[in-house]
Design a protein around this motif. Structure first.
Motif, mmCIF file in Angstrom:
data_model
loop_
_atom_site.group_PDB
_atom_site.id
_atom_site.type_symbol
_atom_site.label_atom_id
_atom_site.label_comp_id
_atom_site.label_asym_id
_atom_site.label_seq_id
_atom_site.Cartn_x
_atom_site.Cartn_y
_atom_site.Cartn_z
ATOM 1 N N ASN A 43 1.072 -1.054 -0.119
ATOM 2 C CA ASN A 43 0.024 0.036 0.022
ATOM 3 C C ASN A 43 0.737 1.020 -0.138
ATOM 4 O OD1 ASN A 43 0.902 -0.729 2.505
ATOM 5 N ND2 ASN A 43 -1.190 -0.954 3.386
ATOM 6 N N LEU A 68 -10.218 -2.925 9.068
ATOM 7 C CA LEU A 68 -10.224 -1.398 8.457
ATOM 8 C C LEU A 68 -11.377 -0.717 8.269
ATOM 9 C CD1 LEU A 68 -8.665 -3.255 5.416
ATOM 10 C CD2 LEU A 68 -7.739 -1.320 6.867
ATOM 11 N N GLN A 109 -1.083 9.375 2.635
ATOM 12 C CA GLN A 109 -1.397 9.803 4.206
ATOM 13 C C GLN A 109 -0.558 10.576 4.625
ATOM 14 O OE1 GLN A 109 -2.601 6.433 6.370
ATOM 15 N NE2 GLN A 109 -4.556 6.292 5.220
ATOM 16 N N GLN A 150 -0.873 4.756 -0.576
ATOM 17 C CA GLN A 150 -1.604 5.140 0.510
ATOM 18 C C GLN A 150 -0.889 5.641 1.713
ATOM 19 O OE1 GLN A 150 -3.802 1.971 2.375
ATOM 20 N NE2 GLN A 150 -5.258 3.375 3.438
ATOM 21 N N TYR A 174 2.531 -0.563 11.448
ATOM 22 C CA TYR A 174 2.573 0.098 9.736
ATOM 23 C C TYR A 174 1.074 -0.191 9.381
ATOM 24 C CZ TYR A 174 4.032 0.512 4.966
ATOM 25 O OH TYR A 174 4.418 1.034 3.912
ATOM 26 N N GLN A 175 0.593 -1.317 9.666
ATOM 27 C CA GLN A 175 -0.841 -1.675 8.685
ATOM 28 C C GLN A 175 -1.920 -0.616 9.794
ATOM 29 O OE1 GLN A 175 -2.131 -3.478 6.496
ATOM 30 N NE2 GLN A 175 0.024 -3.848 6.166
ATOM 31 N N ALA A 208 -1.179 2.317 10.870
ATOM 32 C CA ALA A 208 -1.100 3.735 10.509
ATOM 33 C C ALA A 208 -1.381 3.945 9.137
ATOM 34 C CB ALA A 208 0.545 4.099 10.638
ATOM 35 N N PHE A 209 -0.974 3.015 8.179
ATOM 36 C CA PHE A 209 -0.977 3.346 6.744
ATOM 37 C C PHE A 209 -2.142 2.405 6.107
ATOM 38 C CE2 PHE A 209 3.468 4.453 7.769
ATOM 39 C CZ PHE A 209 3.131 5.562 7.733
ATOM 40 N N ALA A 210 -2.572 1.516 6.326
ATOM 41 C CA ALA A 210 -3.656 0.744 5.797
ATOM 42 C C ALA A 210 -5.055 1.271 6.599
ATOM 43 C CB ALA A 210 -3.560 -0.745 5.954
ATOM 44 N N ALA A 211 -5.095 1.574 7.803
ATOM 45 C CA ALA A 211 -6.539 1.907 8.344
ATOM 46 C C ALA A 211 -6.439 3.438 8.650
ATOM 47 C CB ALA A 211 -6.557 1.129 9.654
ATOM 48 N N ASN A 212 -5.360 4.110 8.338
ATOM 49 C CA ASN A 212 -5.064 5.739 8.895
ATOM 50 C C ASN A 212 -5.294 5.764 10.300
ATOM 51 O OD1 ASN A 212 -4.683 8.107 8.254
ATOM 52 N ND2 ASN A 212 -6.723 8.530 7.319
ATOM 53 N N ASP A 213 -4.991 4.885 11.176
ATOM 54 C CA ASP A 213 -5.216 4.980 12.530
ATOM 55 C C ASP A 213 -3.667 5.129 13.252
ATOM 56 O OD1 ASP A 213 -5.697 4.533 15.373
ATOM 57 O OD2 ASP A 213 -6.565 2.362 14.864
ATOM 58 N N PHE A 214 -3.126 6.471 13.156
ATOM 59 C CA PHE A 214 -1.813 6.652 13.818
ATOM 60 C C PHE A 214 -1.933 6.397 15.308
ATOM 61 C CE2 PHE A 214 -1.607 8.504 9.759
ATOM 62 C CZ PHE A 214 -0.272 8.173 9.322
ATOM 63 N N GLN A 228 -11.186 -1.978 0.737
ATOM 64 C CA GLN A 228 -9.874 -1.570 1.038
ATOM 65 C C GLN A 228 -9.085 -2.651 1.264
ATOM 66 O OE1 GLN A 228 -10.518 1.356 4.006
ATOM 67 N NE2 GLN A 228 -8.288 1.819 4.251
#
Lengths: 449, 293
Positions: A92, A444, A99, A95, B253-254, B256-262, A405
């Motif tokens: 990804n 997700l 971000q 993405q 990493y998943q 932060a960047f796959a779920a946009n959950d920092f 996703q």
């Protein structure tokens, strides 16, 4: 008396610190990342446009010729090309980078070659990364794409991408070998299984397919109409591998793997190319297999490979097939030159002279015609693939959620492939696969039912 | 008197100068990001304090425990290999003739000089029975394809081998330096007393480089828990046959960047920080690393 004023102050500070810590740890907000988020996109507001400004295009290595061809055709457009992974193999990268750009407020590319999964996050949020292309691309151009080709680009009634190519699954076969052994090309999955068992007995070592590719689920389970993920809402999916439409395919593949005519490794494995490539009798696979796999990777000589229509189950009313990939182009909503970006994505997906040289089947109908004519004139295939490709293009089962996703390929790869290598059956791993999809979807923010 | 008073401040200033560069970098790339991560871990995307919510939420993730179990198993192999082989090789190196030593030291260090990613790519080729120069060995062990070699059960050991190959050379050189610090007279005396090579290593050399070993352990635990590149690359190269959240760092990493959950990602990195700190504290106190001689 013995306590000095300093230590008394320190003592008094302690409870305060503890209280502060307790306050911090108790918190008051919700830790659920999905609360309050996911609000619908506001109407698209382009940034201030600069006519003629440079556009940055991110592509994978395969798409570099597209950018070069466009530059040659439009020398006055200023282009900065950047090659990146293109999101191959479930990475990804796009993405991740977007971000970070979102956090820093700059750096976005103008046009990207994303992977299919990227459409999902790129169209979500208050200010989606992808720019809606309605209005930027004339309706007459949009009407030129194959029926349903733009479906995965449409989110909430807006068009967020243009489709590069179709990847409809057909049945590839070795024509001289089939003729020589007196086999007829199967038209149903039942006939296919029977032939596979026969090949295993009569010509051990020859193959009718492989279940060991990361995208095998898209070749077999998609065509079988298995609800591995069916969108039931914007962020809701139905996942049910217990469905008979999944188990029938699992048991078919298990039977053939046990018999020995169904491989367990990927067709791009160095060992497969060296030892098995010349022993492929049948191989269900996407339209790009013809040029990309058989011609360029396997180096199968001309005049051997032909394509047959997708298989159907005898009990089904209609023929459905799967799809492996089928690329898209997106324009960034942060672009200062939307016009140039839109012109680029239009050109690379519709220009006939350029597209006829590509290895993949163009999504644009008239470009596809020219492409098919070129395939016929080159005489690589043992029979004209045009009627098969054109028919199969409209038979892709529409309910398979191709733009979630999460990538079905990555999940199949990490849960099923090691098990197949270890000699397990697919059927015995369906529950694990089910759990893996559910967990990934939930992680997700999808609702799974 | 007069000379001393002018001398001292100058020496102090030079000390600050030497430490200064490091301190600035430590603050910018070590302390501040850590504080930022702790802040992220305790808040949500709307900036509200959420207490331990992010920690309990990530802990409940079905991927959390497997990732930590994977890394735990890997650490066991990695630390054991590092302790035994680095010390052993360094002591053997120290006993060699001068010229062979220089060559061997260079050879040990060489893989570490390769950039991290490149050295893993080398291993991807080594592990594929269809491309590997040691293919006969792999096939003898029953591995016919890359996917067979990288079966889930083999991964902790494989990553240990890769990490040892890339990282141990540097430590061997450090240990060699530590061994050189041992006074020649001490070794001479031991030899005169009739100590064998084995006794020399076990009773003199090892205890005297104990603090270096402890120091290596602390850094190795910290680096080992952060394993990311090896599983990430092997996963990509095998078309995703290894879970994209095999190690805790990958899971972060998943997030932060796959779920946009920092915030969830930060919680996991704070978990790793605590794990590293606890291990460091245990090692420091058990070995007396900070005791003055």
């Amino acid at each position: 008396m013995s306590t000095s004023p300093v230590s008394r102050v320190r003592n008094r500070r302690w409870p305060a610190a503890v209280t502060a810590l307790a306050f911090v740890l108790a918190g008051c907000g919700s830790a659920d990342p999905n609360v309050g988020g996911g609000s619908a996109a506001a109407p698209f507001q382009p940034v201030a446009q600069e006519e003629g400004s440079e556009i940055t295009i991110w592509v994978d290595a395969t798409r570099v010729p597209a950018v070069k061809a466009y530059q040659a055709a439009r020398p006055d457009v200023k282009i900065k090309m950047v090659t990146y992974s293109g999101g191959a193999n479930g990475s990804n990268e796009l993405q991740t980078k977007v971000q970070l750009f979102d956090r820093t407020g700059s750096g976005w590319p103008d046009v990207v070659w994303p992977n299919t999964q990227d459409i999902s996050w790129a169209t979500a949020g208050e200010k989606p990364f992808a720019a809606p292309l309605d209005g930027l691309v004339p309706q007459s151009t949009l009407d030129g794409y194959a029926d349903g080709a733009l479906e995965r680009c449409q989110v909430n009634g807006k068009l967020y991408c243009l489709r590069n190519d179709l990847a409809q699954v057909v049945l590839w076969y070795n024509k001289p070998l089939m003729d020589q052994w007196g086999y007829t090309v199967p038209t149903t999955w039942e006939e296919y299984q029977a032939l596979g068992e026969k090949v295993a007995r009569e010509h051990p070592g020859y193959l009718v397919g492989t279940a060991g590719d990361a995208y095998s689920e898209e070749i077999y389970f998609w065509a079988s109409q298995c609800p591995a993920s069916v969108l039931t809402g914007e962020k809701a999916v139905r996942v049910d591998l217990r469905d008979a439409k999944c188990t029938r395919m699992a048991s078919l593949l298990d039977t053939l793997m046990t018999a020995g005519s169904m491989a367990r490794t990927t067709v791009f494995d160095a060992g497969f190319i060296a030892n098995n490539a010349s022993k492929v009798l049948l191989m269900p696979g996407p339209s790009w297999y013809g040029q990309v796999l058989f011609n360029e990777t396997f180096k199968t000589p001309a005049g051997q490979i032909a394509a047959a229509p997708p298989l159907k189950f005898a009990g089904d009313q209609e023929t459905f097939t799967g799809s492996v990939g089928g690329g898209i182009w997106m324009v960034s909503s942060h672009s200062k030159n939307l016009k140039a970006g839109a012109d680029f994505v239009q050109w690379v997906t519709t220009n006939e002279d350029f597209l006829k040289t590509s290895g993949t089947y163009p999504a644009d109908k008239s470009a596809a015609k020219v492409w098919l004519e070129k395939q016929a004139s080159e005489n690589y295939f043992a029979a004209d693939v045009a009627p098969v490709f054109e028919a199969a293009a409209g038979q892709v089962w529409p309910d398979w959620a191709a733009t979630t996703q999460y990538s079905q390929e990555a999940i199949y790869s990490s849960t099923i492939l090691p098990a197949l290598t270890a000699g397990d059956t697919l059927t015995s791993k369906l529950p694990d696969w089910q759990t893996a999809i559910e967990q990934k979807a939930r992680s997700l923010g999808y609702q799974v039912n | 008197m007069a000379t001393r008073s002018t001398d001292r401040p100058r020496r102090v200033n030079a000390g600050y100068l030497f430490v200064g560069g490091y301190t600035v970098l430590l603050l910018a790339f070590g302390v501040l990001p850590t504080l930022y991560a702790i802040w992220l871990a305790l808040t949500n995307s709307r900036g509200q304090l959420v207490g331990l919510g992010n920690f309990t939420r990530t802990f409940a993730d079905p991927r959390f425990l497997p990732a930590f179990a994977n890394i735990g198993l890997y650490l066991v192999f990695w630390l054991a290999a590092l302790l035994v082989f680095v010390v052993l090789l360094a002591i053997m190196l120290h006993g060699r003739m001068r010229r062979t030593t220089a060559t061997l030291r260079f050879l040990f260090y060489l893989p570490g000089a390769l950039a991290g990613v490149a050295s893993i790519v080398v291993w991807l080729i080594l592990l594929d029975p269809n491309a590997s120069p040691v293919a006969p060995l792999l096939k003898l062990l029953g591995y016919q394809s890359l996917s067979a070699t990288i079966a889930p059960g083999n991964l902790p050991v494989l990553f240990m081998i890769i990490a040892f190959w890339t990282g141990a050379g540097g430590w061997i050189v450090v240990m060699y330096g530590a061994l050189n610090n041992i006074s020649h007279e001490v070794l001479e005396a031991a030899r005169i007393d009739g100590a064998t090579v084995w006794q020399l290593a076990w009773r003199i050399q090892l205890p005297m480089i104990g603090k270096w070993v402890a120091y290596m352990l602390i850094l190795a635990v910290a680096a080992g828990t952060q394993l990311f590149m090896e599983p990430q690359l092997v996963s990509t190269a095998s078309f995703g046959q290894i879970s994209d959240s095999w190690s805790p760092n990958q899971l972060a990493y998943q997030y932060a960047f796959a779920a946009n959950d920092f915030h969830g990602a930060a919680a996991i990195s704070v978990d790793l920080l605590l794990l590293g700190l606890i291990c460091a504290v245990v090692v420091v106190f058990r070995t007396g690393l900070f005791d003055r001689d």
